[in-house]
Design a protein around this motif. Sequence first.
Motif, PDB file in Angstrom:
ATOM      1  N   GLU A 497       0.749  -1.264  -0.250  1.00  0.00           N
ATOM      2  CA  GLU A 497      -0.048  -0.236  -0.095  1.00  0.00           C
ATOM      3  C   GLU A 497       0.867   1.398   0.112  1.00  0.00           C
ATOM      4  OE1 GLU A 497      -2.744   0.121   3.180  1.00  0.00           O
ATOM      5  OE2 GLU A 497      -4.104  -1.628   2.264  1.00  0.00           O
ATOM      6  N   PHE A 498       0.599   2.361  -1.032  1.00  0.00           N
ATOM      7  CA  PHE A 498       1.323   3.505  -0.841  1.00  0.00           C
ATOM      8  C   PHE A 498       0.256   4.673  -0.366  1.00  0.00           C
ATOM      9  CE2 PHE A 498       2.945   0.688  -4.062  1.00  0.00           C
ATOM     10  CZ  PHE A 498       4.567   1.045  -4.036  1.00  0.00           C
ATOM     11  N   THR A 499       0.829   5.252   0.729  1.00  0.00           N
ATOM     12  CA  THR A 499      -0.294   5.997   1.286  1.00  0.00           C
ATOM     13  C   THR A 499       0.509   7.379   1.675  1.00  0.00           C
ATOM     14  OG1 THR A 499       0.330   5.453   3.588  1.00  0.00           O
ATOM     15  CG2 THR A 499      -1.574   4.216   2.712  1.00  0.00           C
ATOM     16  N   GLY A 500      -0.268   8.511   1.835  1.00  0.00           N
ATOM     17  CA  GLY A 500       0.113   9.920   2.210  1.00  0.00           C
ATOM     18  C   GLY A 500      -0.001  10.542   0.756  1.00  0.00           C
ATOM     19  N   PHE A 501      -0.766  10.327  -0.242  1.00  0.00           N
ATOM     20  CA  PHE A 501      -0.784  11.201  -1.270  1.00  0.00           C
ATOM     21  C   PHE A 501      -1.823  12.277  -0.909  1.00  0.00           C
ATOM     22  CE2 PHE A 501       0.559   7.297  -3.498  1.00  0.00           C
ATOM     23  CZ  PHE A 501       1.456   7.752  -4.498  1.00  0.00           C
ATOM     24  N   GLU A 502      -1.364  13.559  -1.364  1.00  0.00           N
ATOM     25  CA  GLU A 502      -2.195  14.704  -0.823  1.00  0.00           C
ATOM     26  C   GLU A 502      -2.913  15.535  -1.852  1.00  0.00           C
ATOM     27  OE1 GLU A 502      -2.840  15.508   2.047  1.00  0.00           O
ATOM     28  OE2 GLU A 502      -1.587  14.185   3.359  1.00  0.00           O
ATOM     29  N   SER A 503      -3.161  14.647  -2.903  1.00  0.00           N
ATOM     30  CA  SER A 503      -4.000  15.511  -4.084  1.00  0.00           C
ATOM     31  C   SER A 503      -4.335  14.571  -5.173  1.00  0.00           C
ATOM     32  CB  SER A 503      -2.639  16.332  -5.158  1.00  0.00           C
ATOM     33  OG  SER A 503      -1.931  15.562  -5.882  1.00  0.00           O
ATOM     34  N   ASN A 504      -5.090  14.815  -6.156  1.00  0.00           N
ATOM     35  CA  ASN A 504      -5.862  14.007  -6.890  1.00  0.00           C
ATOM     36  C   ASN A 504      -4.870  13.848  -8.239  1.00  0.00           C
ATOM     37  OD1 ASN A 504      -7.995  13.596  -5.439  1.00  0.00           O
ATOM     38  ND2 ASN A 504      -8.949  15.431  -6.286  1.00  0.00           N
ATOM     39  N   ASP A 505      -3.637  14.253  -8.270  1.00  0.00           N
ATOM     40  CA  ASP A 505      -2.679  14.196  -9.163  1.00  0.00           C
ATOM     41  C   ASP A 505      -2.549  12.710 -10.065  1.00  0.00           C
ATOM     42  OD1 ASP A 505      -2.500  16.804  -8.853  1.00  0.00           O
ATOM     43  OD2 ASP A 505      -0.375  16.453  -8.400  1.00  0.00           O
ATOM     44  N   THR A 506      -2.592  12.403 -11.163  1.00  0.00           N
ATOM     45  CA  THR A 506      -2.491  11.136 -11.688  1.00  0.00           C
ATOM     46  C   THR A 506      -0.912  10.831 -11.784  1.00  0.00           C
ATOM     47  OG1 THR A 506      -2.697  11.816 -13.886  1.00  0.00           O
ATOM     48  CG2 THR A 506      -4.594  11.140 -12.785  1.00  0.00           C
ATOM     49  N   TYR A 507      -0.505   9.487 -11.819  1.00  0.00           N
ATOM     50  CA  TYR A 507       0.799   9.052 -11.958  1.00  0.00           C
ATOM     51  C   TYR A 507       0.830   7.713 -12.838  1.00  0.00           C
ATOM     52  CZ  TYR A 507       1.229  11.648  -7.521  1.00  0.00           C
ATOM     53  OH  TYR A 507       1.110  12.714  -6.823  1.00  0.00           O
ATOM     54  N   GLU A 508       1.912   7.354 -13.356  1.00  0.00           N
ATOM     55  CA  GLU A 508       2.390   6.249 -14.065  1.00  0.00           C
ATOM     56  C   GLU A 508       3.132   5.232 -13.240  1.00  0.00           C
ATOM     57  OE1 GLU A 508       3.759   5.281 -18.434  1.00  0.00           O
ATOM     58  OE2 GLU A 508       5.291   6.094 -17.350  1.00  0.00           O
ATOM     59  N   PHE A 509       2.706   3.927 -13.116  1.00  0.00           N
ATOM     60  CA  PHE A 509       3.329   3.014 -12.259  1.00  0.00           C
ATOM     61  C   PHE A 509       3.854   1.838 -13.385  1.00  0.00           C
ATOM     62  CE2 PHE A 509       1.169   4.882  -8.880  1.00  0.00           C
ATOM     63  CZ  PHE A 509       1.508   4.312  -7.643  1.00  0.00           C
ATOM     64  N   CYS A 510       5.316   1.773 -13.211  1.00  0.00           N
ATOM     65  CA  CYS A 510       5.947   0.903 -14.021  1.00  0.00           C
ATOM     66  C   CYS A 510       6.884  -0.159 -13.434  1.00  0.00           C
ATOM     67  CB  CYS A 510       6.923   1.789 -14.904  1.00  0.00           C
ATOM     68  SG  CYS A 510       6.015   2.968 -15.994  1.00  0.00           S
ATOM     69  N   PHE A 511       6.667  -1.569 -13.828  1.00  0.00           N
ATOM     70  CA  PHE A 511       7.247  -2.403 -13.173  1.00  0.00           C
ATOM     71  C   PHE A 511       8.322  -3.271 -13.951  1.00  0.00           C
ATOM     72  CE2 PHE A 511       3.063  -1.655 -12.159  1.00  0.00           C
ATOM     73  CZ  PHE A 511       3.069  -1.504 -10.632  1.00  0.00           C
ATOM     74  N   PHE A 512       9.184  -3.910 -13.227  1.00  0.00           N
ATOM     75  CA  PHE A 512      10.373  -4.898 -13.974  1.00  0.00           C
ATOM     76  C   PHE A 512      10.326  -5.894 -13.010  1.00  0.00           C
ATOM     77  CE2 PHE A 512      14.525  -6.586 -14.139  1.00  0.00           C
ATOM     78  CZ  PHE A 512      14.590  -6.920 -15.374  1.00  0.00           C
ATOM     79  N   GLY A 513      10.010  -7.084 -13.731  1.00  0.00           N
ATOM     80  CA  GLY A 513      10.398  -8.383 -12.903  1.00  0.00           C
ATOM     81  C   GLY A 513      11.218  -9.428 -13.794  1.00  0.00           C
ATOM     82  N   SER A 514      12.169 -10.272 -13.192  1.00  0.00           N
ATOM     83  CA  SER A 514      13.089 -11.041 -13.865  1.00  0.00           C
ATOM     84  C   SER A 514      13.398 -12.208 -13.139  1.00  0.00           C
ATOM     85  CB  SER A 514      14.414  -9.937 -14.068  1.00  0.00           C
ATOM     86  OG  SER A 514      15.448 -11.055 -14.735  1.00  0.00           O
ATOM     87  N   ARG A 515      13.524 -13.390 -13.620  1.00  0.00           N
ATOM     88  CA  ARG A 515      14.052 -14.739 -13.127  1.00  0.00           C
ATOM     89  C   ARG A 515      14.778 -15.256 -14.105  1.00  0.00           C
ATOM     90  NH1 ARG A 515      16.218 -18.769 -11.263  1.00  0.00           N
ATOM     91  NH2 ARG A 515      15.319 -19.844  -9.611  1.00  0.00           N
ATOM     92  N   ASN A 516      16.029 -15.413 -13.922  1.00  0.00           N
ATOM     93  CA  ASN A 516      16.876 -15.900 -14.943  1.00  0.00           C
ATOM     94  C   ASN A 516      17.136 -17.602 -14.726  1.00  0.00           C
ATOM     95  OD1 ASN A 516      17.839 -13.893 -16.595  1.00  0.00           O
ATOM     96  ND2 ASN A 516      19.949 -13.875 -15.700  1.00  0.00           N
ATOM     97  N   GLY A 517      17.366 -18.225 -15.754  1.00  0.00           N
ATOM     98  CA  GLY A 517      17.811 -19.605 -15.756  1.00  0.00           C
ATOM     99  C   GLY A 517      16.624 -20.466 -15.746  1.00  0.00           C
TER     100      GLY A 517
END
Length: 588
Positions: A497-517
């Motif tokens: 959970e991400f908390t403490g936002f104080e405005s209605n601004d919008t954001y982009e959430f980007c992710f990287f996942g990796s498991r080799n072999g």
Amino acid sequence: MKNLTTSKFMKLAQFCLCVFFLINFNSCTEEDDITPLGSEETLNVETEALVPNSITLTSGCEYRIVPEFNNVIFPAKNYTWTAQPAELVDFTVEPLTFAVTVQTIAEGNVTLTLASDDGEVSASVQVIIDDESDGILKILAIGNSFSEDALEAYFWGLANAEGKQVVVGNMYIGGANLDTHLSSASSDSNNYSYRKIDLDGTRTVTSNFSISEAVADENWDYISFQQASYESGLFDTFINPLPSLYNIVRGHNPNPCTKYILHKTWAYAQNSTHSGFANYNNDQMTMFNGIIDAYTLAENLIPTTMVIPAATAIQNGRTSFLGDGFTRDGYHLNDLGKYTASCTWYEMLFGESVIGNSYEPDGISDYYQGLAQQAAHEAALNPNEITILVDYENPGGNGIISEPVFINFSSSDNPDGWNAYTSHLDGGGIPNILYSNGDFTGVTATTTARFRGINNTSGAGSSTTDFNMDDSVSRSNFYSHALAWGSNPPLEESVIEFTGFESNDTYEFCFFGSRNGVSDNRDTKYTVIGATEQSANLDAANNATNTVCISNVQPDANGKITLRVSAGDANTNGNQFYYINAMKIAPQ
């Protein structure tokens, strides 16, 4: 014991015998035929004192000499110690045994003489004082992963930054308690991993090493002992093994000037799942108070020069806005915790404040360095009391993310500009997310449904993405499994959970996942819930190039955005493992 003449001794003995006869036979007079207890010739009085012929010490060394007297347990005569020349040493004398503790001051040769006041008994020892003058502090720890955390990562860097030369040795057996060390030392087993940091900072690891080999490897200034964390607050576990271990180590040690110290290790995080936490009713303060009490008593079991209050430094840090944010798994330290413990060792061993130390460790911002230094400094000043770090209770931030922030899911090796998410357990997280320049956003990340674990080496060894990740970021991941894995029950999703936002601004959430072999599909689903719910999928199998993003993410009415990580529909792994290595939050 003051000198007692034979005649006084005889009168005292006869008086005591008379009292005995009065009590038992109701008669005793001066005329009674009483056999003397002894005569001046047969009374037990020492006629000889024995001390070493010579000893070699370094300047600034403290050393205790215990004379032995024939015929008696404690000397009957009164004695005086003298030094010639007197200016090269200071000394104190114990009144009952006439043992002398010598403090060497400067290079030279000194004759220490012990003489009875009646002049009938004397002995001398030649003290050769060498000025070692190499300026190198050498510390050997006999411990486990807790000595590894405290000494191997940052201590050398702290010393080197201030122009101090150090050699660090760590005799490591994972999870070893004092009983294990005593057993190994008694048989001189070569079951240790000997980790050594040389003058130039080079770290080497040598397997199959023994206590005797390590003690002989350097002219150690300090040798430290510690109890295993799960028994660190139980004084009874120190009583038998610590003195015996000390005696064996001291017997191997050719340096009479080595100082012996104790490393007071830290209490577990309140969310720790370590089985040993049950010894303290799974309560952090119960454990901390037990540690304080146990080490206060334990330092009297051996000749202890100092106790390193790492436990207090970590507890001081926990009074800040970080709370329990000093461990990576509830008991081992994360990078900030390691730095805090190393600062404590630095201040204690060098006897100077660590505040303002110029060492700049990678991945730890100036603000966090100051917090750790203050926690360590206060621990050195008040080793058995918690000090509230009032200057670090609220770091600020307005709750609006105005430029990209990056999060690294790893327990170690966090690069500059990244936020280290070091604990995979419930309650872990980032108390206040940082911008790349070290300023605070005012947004908090907290794990509300745990990940199974952390793997710092299973991801892509290098990557090519718009995250521009350091290899240490792409290699490490948090992982879970949607189906049972051995004895581990399934974790259908892990939640942050991400908390403490104080405005209605919008954001982009980007992710990287990796498991080799791996050869199957490790499809991972990232679901972001704020004012709306959106998802994106990424196959983490052998991934080194791809990221996924979710746009137009707006906090809910309470200023919260929830991230759910789970196995995607295309996941073909038998346990349905899923991953997160890194993420970015950027304003839109």
